[in-house]
Scaffold this active site. Structure first.
Site, PDB file in Angstrom:
ATOM      1  CD  GLN A 169      37.733  41.747  33.964  1.00 16.20           C
ATOM      2  OE1 GLN A 169      36.746  41.035  33.896  1.00 16.20           O
ATOM      3  NE2 GLN A 169      38.526  41.741  35.018  1.00 16.20           N
TER       4      GLN A 169
ATOM      5  CG  ASP B   9      31.338  42.819  37.862  1.00 17.63           C
ATOM      6  OD1 ASP B   9      31.783  41.814  38.439  1.00 17.63           O
ATOM      7  OD2 ASP B   9      31.916  43.397  36.926  1.00 17.63           O
TER       8      ASP B   9
ATOM      9  CE  LYS C  36      35.444  37.704  35.355  1.00 12.76           C
ATOM     10  NZ  LYS C  36      35.667  39.166  35.385  1.00 12.76           N
TER      11      LYS C  36
HETATM   12  N1  GUN Z   1      38.649  43.575  37.758  1.00 14.57           N
HETATM   13  C1  GUN Z   1      39.135  42.952  38.856  1.00 14.57           C
HETATM   14  N2  GUN Z   1      38.124  42.312  39.488  1.00 14.57           N
HETATM   15  C2  GUN Z   1      37.018  42.538  38.778  1.00 14.57           C
HETATM   16  C3  GUN Z   1      35.666  42.125  38.920  1.00 14.57           C
HETATM   17  O1  GUN Z   1      35.272  41.424  39.858  1.00 14.57           O
HETATM   18  N3  GUN Z   1      34.816  42.542  37.969  1.00 14.57           N
HETATM   19  C4  GUN Z   1      35.210  43.327  36.943  1.00 14.57           C
HETATM   20  N4  GUN Z   1      34.289  43.715  36.065  1.00 14.57           N
HETATM   21  N5  GUN Z   1      36.444  43.733  36.780  1.00 14.57           N
HETATM   22  C5  GUN Z   1      37.345  43.323  37.684  1.00 14.57           C
END
Ligand code: GUN
Length: 294
Positions: free
Chosen positions: A96, A119, A52
């Site tokens: 996350q 998200d 990211k």
């Molecule tokens: N963990 C697995 N996929 C995601 C996601 O799309 N966003 C976040 N914040 N955590 C994750």
């Protein structure tokens, strides 16, 4: 059979975003900013967060990761989220997941300013999505819709079968495809582990979305000839011939399912690549909304 190339499509989207960011910078305005909060040392989470940040940098966006010890208290984490809710240089906040067991994930998600919820996990975003209002869409479902759209795959009136009911993929993608809108308007069935005979449902799918989280779970006998198959799975399976000792496979038995399909996503290089591109899109959208209001 046509491969739905997530890498190529994501590259196009990222290119479009980079051009928009460059135009913003030419106007002398600040860059869009994303903060990611990473708790503990889950190796997969570290990989995702690094990707990211790298993508933000490629697109001219600001990014920062707050790396926190797995033992951090819920209160401290909530305080940090609230700090970024008001921090003017960050337009998106991403915590996350998963979080350590002693922290209530729902409480943390609910603490995020909905205007920065890139998200799309906040209840305000989820609610707006369900009732068809403008909302931050969760990145993986958003990526799936975008991939279908850019390959001109018709969804209107088609039978979409979603296998999996997670809050991150199954539920939101089903709700999105149900909307009476362009690029949606499908007849949607949601299946899950309690279905006594999964095959009965999957065999009638024009578009099958596999988001189960189990390697090679969808086999050729479960797929109709000519179906579109979207594989959301990212599973590590042991492979001693690979340098890392493992390789990544999807939820679909690709080798045997692919010959039956009209379109199918590979793993890797399918849906996963789209997820980050859509996170960048959400961050740019958050920036535009927040900065326009000023
Ligand atoms: N963990 C697995 N996929 C995601 C996601 O799309 N966003 C976040 N914040 N955590 C994750």
């Amino acid at each position: 059979m046509i491969l739905l190339d997530g890498n190529k499509t994501a590259a196009e989207i990222k290119n479009e975003i980079a051009q928009k960011v460059a135009r913003i910078r030419e106007e002398g305005k600040k860059s869009p900013g994303l903060v990611t909060i990473l708790v503990g040392d889950n190796p997969a989470s570290q990989v995702y967060v690094n990707k990211k940040n790298k993508t933000c940098a490629e697109l001219g966006m600001i990014s920062k990761t707050e790396k926190l010890d797995a033992g951090i208290s819920e209160d401290e984490l909530l305080k940090l989220v609230r700090y970024y809710n008001d921090a003017a240089e960050y337009h998106g906040i991403l915590v996350q997941l998963p979080l350590p067991a002693h922290i209530d994930e729902d409480k943390v998600i609910e603490a995020i300013n909905p205007a920065k919820d890139v998200d799309g996990f906040h209840p305000v975003s989820v609610g707006n999505l369900v009732i068809g209002k403008e909302a931050f869409l969760p990145c993986t479902p958003f990526g799936i819709l975008e991939l279908l759209k850019r390959y001109n795959i018709e969804t209107k009136g088609k039978h979409v079968v979603v296998v999996g009911r997670s809050n991150i993929v199954g539920k939101p993608v089903a709700n999105l495809l149900l909307q009476k809108k362009e690029g949606a308007n499908a007849v949607v069935t949601v299946c899950h582990s309690a279905a006594p005979d999964l095959k009965k449902f999957t065999l009638s799918a024009d578009i099958l979305i596999a988001a189960i989280g189990r390697a090679n779970y969808v086999t050729a006998d479960m797929v109709k000839d000519g179906a579109v198959v979207i594989d959301v799975g990212i599973n590590r399976v042991e492979d001693h011939s690979a340098a890392k000792g493992y390789r990544i496979v999807g939820d679909v038995d690709f080798e045997n399912v692919a010959p039956k399909c009209s379109y199918i996503t590979p793993v890797p290089g399918g849906v996963g690549a789209m997820t980050i591109a859509m996170l960048m899109q959400n961050t740019l959208s958050a920036y535009i909304k927040i900065e326009e209001k000023k």
